[in-house]
Design an enzyme around this catalytic site. Structure first.
Site, PDB file in Angstrom:
ATOM      1  N   VAL A  12       0.830  -1.204   0.000  1.00  0.00           N
ATOM      2  CA  VAL A  12       0.000   0.000   0.000  1.00  0.00           C
ATOM      3  C   VAL A  12       0.864   1.254   0.000  1.00  0.00           C
ATOM      4  O   VAL A  12       0.688   2.151  -0.831  1.00  0.00           O
ATOM      5  CB  VAL A  12      -0.944  -0.030   1.233  1.00  0.00           C
ATOM      6  CG1 VAL A  12      -1.590   1.325   1.461  1.00  0.00           C
ATOM      7  CG2 VAL A  12      -2.003  -1.102   1.037  1.00  0.00           C
ATOM      8  N   ASP A  30      10.188   3.556   6.265  1.00  0.00           N
ATOM      9  CA  ASP A  30       9.917   2.160   6.616  1.00  0.00           C
ATOM     10  C   ASP A  30      10.941   1.736   7.660  1.00  0.00           C
ATOM     11  O   ASP A  30      12.112   2.129   7.604  1.00  0.00           O
ATOM     12  CB  ASP A  30      10.027   1.253   5.376  1.00  0.00           C
ATOM     13  CG  ASP A  30       9.279  -0.068   5.575  1.00  0.00           C
ATOM     14  OD1 ASP A  30       8.238  -0.273   4.920  1.00  0.00           O
ATOM     15  OD2 ASP A  30       9.740  -0.886   6.396  1.00  0.00           O
ATOM     16  N   THR A  84      -1.755  -4.618   9.492  1.00  0.00           N
ATOM     17  CA  THR A  84      -2.735  -4.858  10.568  1.00  0.00           C
ATOM     18  C   THR A  84      -3.097  -6.347  10.522  1.00  0.00           C
ATOM     19  O   THR A  84      -4.174  -6.714  10.052  1.00  0.00           O
ATOM     20  CB  THR A  84      -3.989  -3.976  10.386  1.00  0.00           C
ATOM     21  OG1 THR A  84      -4.390  -4.026   9.016  1.00  0.00           O
ATOM     22  CG2 THR A  84      -3.760  -2.546  10.797  1.00  0.00           C
ATOM     23  N   CYS A 258      -5.700  -9.436   3.220  1.00  0.00           N
ATOM     24  CA  CYS A 258      -7.000  -8.795   3.446  1.00  0.00           C
ATOM     25  C   CYS A 258      -8.133  -9.773   3.744  1.00  0.00           C
ATOM     26  O   CYS A 258      -8.716  -9.729   4.818  1.00  0.00           O
ATOM     27  CB  CYS A 258      -7.356  -7.950   2.234  1.00  0.00           C
ATOM     28  SG  CYS A 258      -6.207  -6.587   1.998  1.00  0.00           S
ATOM     29  N   ARG A 326       1.465 -14.323   1.728  1.00  0.00           N
ATOM     30  CA  ARG A 326       0.851 -14.153   3.052  1.00  0.00           C
ATOM     31  C   ARG A 326      -0.480 -14.907   3.126  1.00  0.00           C
ATOM     32  O   ARG A 326      -1.328 -14.756   2.261  1.00  0.00           O
ATOM     33  CB  ARG A 326       0.627 -12.664   3.341  1.00  0.00           C
ATOM     34  CG  ARG A 326       1.929 -11.924   3.589  1.00  0.00           C
ATOM     35  CD  ARG A 326       1.709 -10.467   3.810  1.00  0.00           C
ATOM     36  NE  ARG A 326       1.239  -9.785   2.609  1.00  0.00           N
ATOM     37  CZ  ARG A 326       0.987  -8.493   2.544  1.00  0.00           C
ATOM     38  NH1 ARG A 326       1.155  -7.737   3.598  1.00  0.00           N
ATOM     39  NH2 ARG A 326       0.575  -7.948   1.432  1.00  0.00           N
TER      40      ARG A 326
HETATM   41  N1  LIG Z   1      -1.857  -5.472   0.273  1.00  0.00           N
HETATM   42  C1  LIG Z   1      -3.072  -5.141  -0.091  1.00  0.00           C
HETATM   43  O1  LIG Z   1      -3.545  -5.565  -1.134  1.00  0.00           O
HETATM   44  C2  LIG Z   1      -3.917  -4.200   0.731  1.00  0.00           C
HETATM   45  C3  LIG Z   1      -5.051  -3.653   0.146  1.00  0.00           C
HETATM   46  C4  LIG Z   1      -5.828  -2.795   0.887  1.00  0.00           C
HETATM   47  C5  LIG Z   1      -5.480  -2.509   2.199  1.00  0.00           C
HETATM   48  N2  LIG Z   1      -4.373  -3.073   2.764  1.00  0.00           N
HETATM   49  C6  LIG Z   1      -4.054  -2.716   4.138  1.00  0.00           C
HETATM   50  O2  LIG Z   1      -2.990  -1.780   4.133  1.00  0.00           O
HETATM   51  C7  LIG Z   1      -2.136  -1.971   5.272  1.00  0.00           C
HETATM   52  C8  LIG Z   1      -0.701  -2.207   4.818  1.00  0.00           C
HETATM   53  O3  LIG Z   1      -0.682  -3.411   4.082  1.00  0.00           O
HETATM   54  P1  LIG Z   1       0.494  -3.766   3.077  1.00  0.00           P
HETATM   55  O4  LIG Z   1      -0.027  -4.876   2.233  1.00  0.00           O
HETATM   56  O5  LIG Z   1       1.024  -2.546   2.428  1.00  0.00           O
HETATM   57  O6  LIG Z   1       1.592  -4.337   4.097  1.00  0.00           O
HETATM   58  P2  LIG Z   1       3.111  -4.701   3.761  1.00  0.00           P
HETATM   59  O7  LIG Z   1       3.509  -5.729   4.741  1.00  0.00           O
HETATM   60  O8  LIG Z   1       3.298  -4.946   2.313  1.00  0.00           O
HETATM   61  O9  LIG Z   1       3.891  -3.346   4.085  1.00  0.00           O
HETATM   62  C9  LIG Z   1       3.944  -2.773   5.329  1.00  0.00           C
HETATM   63  C10 LIG Z   1       5.297  -2.105   5.504  1.00  0.00           C
HETATM   64  O10 LIG Z   1       5.270  -1.400   6.733  1.00  0.00           O
HETATM   65  C11 LIG Z   1       6.528  -1.529   7.350  1.00  0.00           C
HETATM   66  N3  LIG Z   1       6.345  -1.244   8.760  1.00  0.00           N
HETATM   67  C12 LIG Z   1       5.794  -2.009   9.719  1.00  0.00           C
HETATM   68  N4  LIG Z   1       5.731  -1.336  10.879  1.00  0.00           N
HETATM   69  C13 LIG Z   1       6.268  -0.117  10.632  1.00  0.00           C
HETATM   70  C14 LIG Z   1       6.463   1.019  11.418  1.00  0.00           C
HETATM   71  N5  LIG Z   1       6.085   1.060  12.686  1.00  0.00           N
HETATM   72  N6  LIG Z   1       7.055   2.087  10.869  1.00  0.00           N
HETATM   73  C15 LIG Z   1       7.431   2.071   9.575  1.00  0.00           C
HETATM   74  N7  LIG Z   1       7.253   1.018   8.770  1.00  0.00           N
HETATM   75  C16 LIG Z   1       6.668  -0.057   9.291  1.00  0.00           C
HETATM   76  C17 LIG Z   1       6.987  -2.925   7.017  1.00  0.00           C
HETATM   77  O11 LIG Z   1       8.393  -3.036   7.105  1.00  0.00           O
HETATM   78  C18 LIG Z   1       6.456  -3.091   5.599  1.00  0.00           C
HETATM   79  O12 LIG Z   1       7.424  -2.730   4.624  1.00  0.00           O
HETATM   80  C19 LIG Z   1      -2.753  -3.115   6.045  1.00  0.00           C
HETATM   81  O13 LIG Z   1      -3.616  -2.603   7.022  1.00  0.00           O
HETATM   82  C20 LIG Z   1      -3.565  -3.847   4.996  1.00  0.00           C
HETATM   83  O14 LIG Z   1      -4.642  -4.568   5.548  1.00  0.00           O
HETATM   84  C21 LIG Z   1      -3.581  -3.892   2.045  1.00  0.00           C
END
Ligand SMILES: NC(=O)c1ccc[n+]([C@@H]2O[C@H](COP(=O)([O-])OP(=O)(O)OC[C@H]3O[C@@H](n4cnc5c(N)ncnc54)[C@H](O)[C@@H]3O)[C@@H](O)[C@H]2O)c1
Length: 402
Positions: A12, A30, A84, A258, A326
């Protein structure tokens, strides 16, 4: 130029960084230094985010990746895009959001707009993010708080940040207005709702809708098989109704960050408020049970016993054409196969390495179970890799499958 910090540079956060950096100066923060090193050298780790575009944004001074939290201090907008997930006992895990709040609270010393894009249950912005940022701030600062849940579907080309309608709402009218102004630069269709909790709940309901319908079709696949009917032909027949029906297809289960996760957030908040979530809980169970059902079918077709048989699981990513593993259903399929004594390897060149194992060649197995069919994998090669091929995707014309 307005400076924007995006906390979390995963699926995201990086996607939004690239869209936003066309109009703003973006600091991609990050906590994972390895990701930052890779991004800083212009290499994207996310499908759909083009490395050459990333490199151009870096060159033009529009994007900088950093693991140094103090660099978010002079940004005017801060977007939270951290994971999350669920805890081990399958409860909402807000620890990453809490840590993002700490980063913001301890580094930002002037009022800014803080937008949460991470998926969570209704009330997270108001009752968790705001108080936590305030807790970690050295002095009282009146930030603006808003939610805009992310709807990106990684790997999808027809819908992206620009043309996917975006829900948003602030805790105050000013926060709502500033959020609209921010997203209007790179999103065509903004949908304002009256409360942040509506946006938070809508995001959870969207994915719960998918999970429940996938569970229903997975149950129906079992019913159709027991009746000797083709589930796919029956679904196609039902789908000729021009209204009141939406086609979902069966699979080995649901995966990704998700669909297996978000409905559990909704169920947890429902149960905290004394409302039933039995339907949501059961849908999750049906999807998790699919892997066992599939392995049972494979064993039945192969003399009732998989002991010592070499089984190749084809495709371990949670969906086609991505490397994301995942919560992949392949994990449970492999576990059940190994419990039956099968010698299991897997083939997925997009994933490459996973859980200390590498992708095996697509040949030479006694049995193949297709869990995910990437476009790049030739159907003929799948059919030739084992004398018995069980397809869970509906994309491989094997006589055995769901
Ligand atoms: N992947 C999807 O398709 C998608 C779609 C819609 C919503 N979401 C939601 O978006 C959110 C993020 O998901 P994602 O898929 O991007 O996750 P992801 O795991 O791909 O990326 C998250 C990033 O955040 C970093 N991170 C973790 N804790 C941190 C912190 N305290 N400070 C800085 N960086 C930190 C991690 O190192 C990682 O690179 C989640 O809540 C998810 O449910 C994801």
């Amino acid at each position: 130029m307005i400076r924007v910090a995006i906390i979390g540079q995963g699926y995201v956060g990086l996607t939004i960084s690239i869209f936003a950096s066309e109009h703003f100066e973006v600091v991609g923060f990050d906590s994972n230094q390895k990701i930052i090193n890779q991004l800083s050298s212009g290499i994207s780790h996310i499908e759909g985010v083009d490395s050459s575009l990333l490199a151009t944004r870096i060159k033009n001074g529009r994007y900088r990746a950093t693991a140094n939290s103090s660099e978010i201090a002079d940004c005017e907008v801060i977007v939270i895009a951290v994971p999350t997930p669920l805890t081990k006992d399958r409860k909402p895990d807000l620890s990453y959001i809490e840590s993002a709040c700490k980063t913001i609270g301890s580094n930002v010393t002037k009022p800014v707009l803080i937008i949460n894009e991470s998926t969570s249950f209704p009330g997270t912005l108001r009752n968790f993010i705001k108080p936590n940022i305030e807790k970690f701030s050295q002095r009282q600062i009146e930030h603006l708080y808003a939610i805009s849940p992310e709807r990106v579907d990684p790997g999808r080309s027809d819908f992206n940040q620009k043309n996917t309608p975006r829900l948003y709402a602030g805790l105050t009218q000013e926060a709502t207005a500033k959020t609209r102004e921010f997203y209007s630069k790179f999103c065509d269709n903004l949908v304002e709702v009256s409360l942040p909790e509506v946006a938070e709940a809508a995001k959870l309901f969207e994915n719960t809708f998918r999970q429940v319908n996938i569970a229903l079709v997975n149950e129906f696949a079992q019913i159709a098989h027991s009746l000797g009917l083709s589930v796919y032909e029956t679904l196609d027949a039902a789908n000729t109704k021009p209204y009141g029906f939406m086609k979902f297809t069966p699979s080995a289960g649901v995966g990704g960050h998700c669909i297996p996760v978000d409905p559990t957030y909704l169920a947890a908040v429902a149960e905290d408020h004394g409302a039933p979530a039995t339907f949501i809980r059961r849908a999750n169970e049906v999807n998790l049970e699919m892997s066992e059902y599939i392995v049972r079918r494979v064993a039945t077709d192969n003399g009732g016993n998989l002991q010592g048989k070499s089984v190749l699981v084809v495709g371990v990513a949670y969906k086609p054409n991505v490397a994301d593993v995942r919560e992949t259903a392949a994990e449970l399929v492999i576990e059940h196969l190994r419990n039956q004594g099968a010698v299991v390897s897997w083939h997925d060149e997009i994933v490459g390495n996973w859980r200390g194992e590498s992708s095996a060649p697509l040949r030479g197995a006694d049995i193949a179970v297709v869990v995910t069919k990437h476009d790049s994998v030739d159907e003929k090669k799948i059919l030739a890799c084992a004398p018995y091929v069980f397809d869970t995707t509906g994309k491989v014309s094997s006589p055995h499958g769901l």
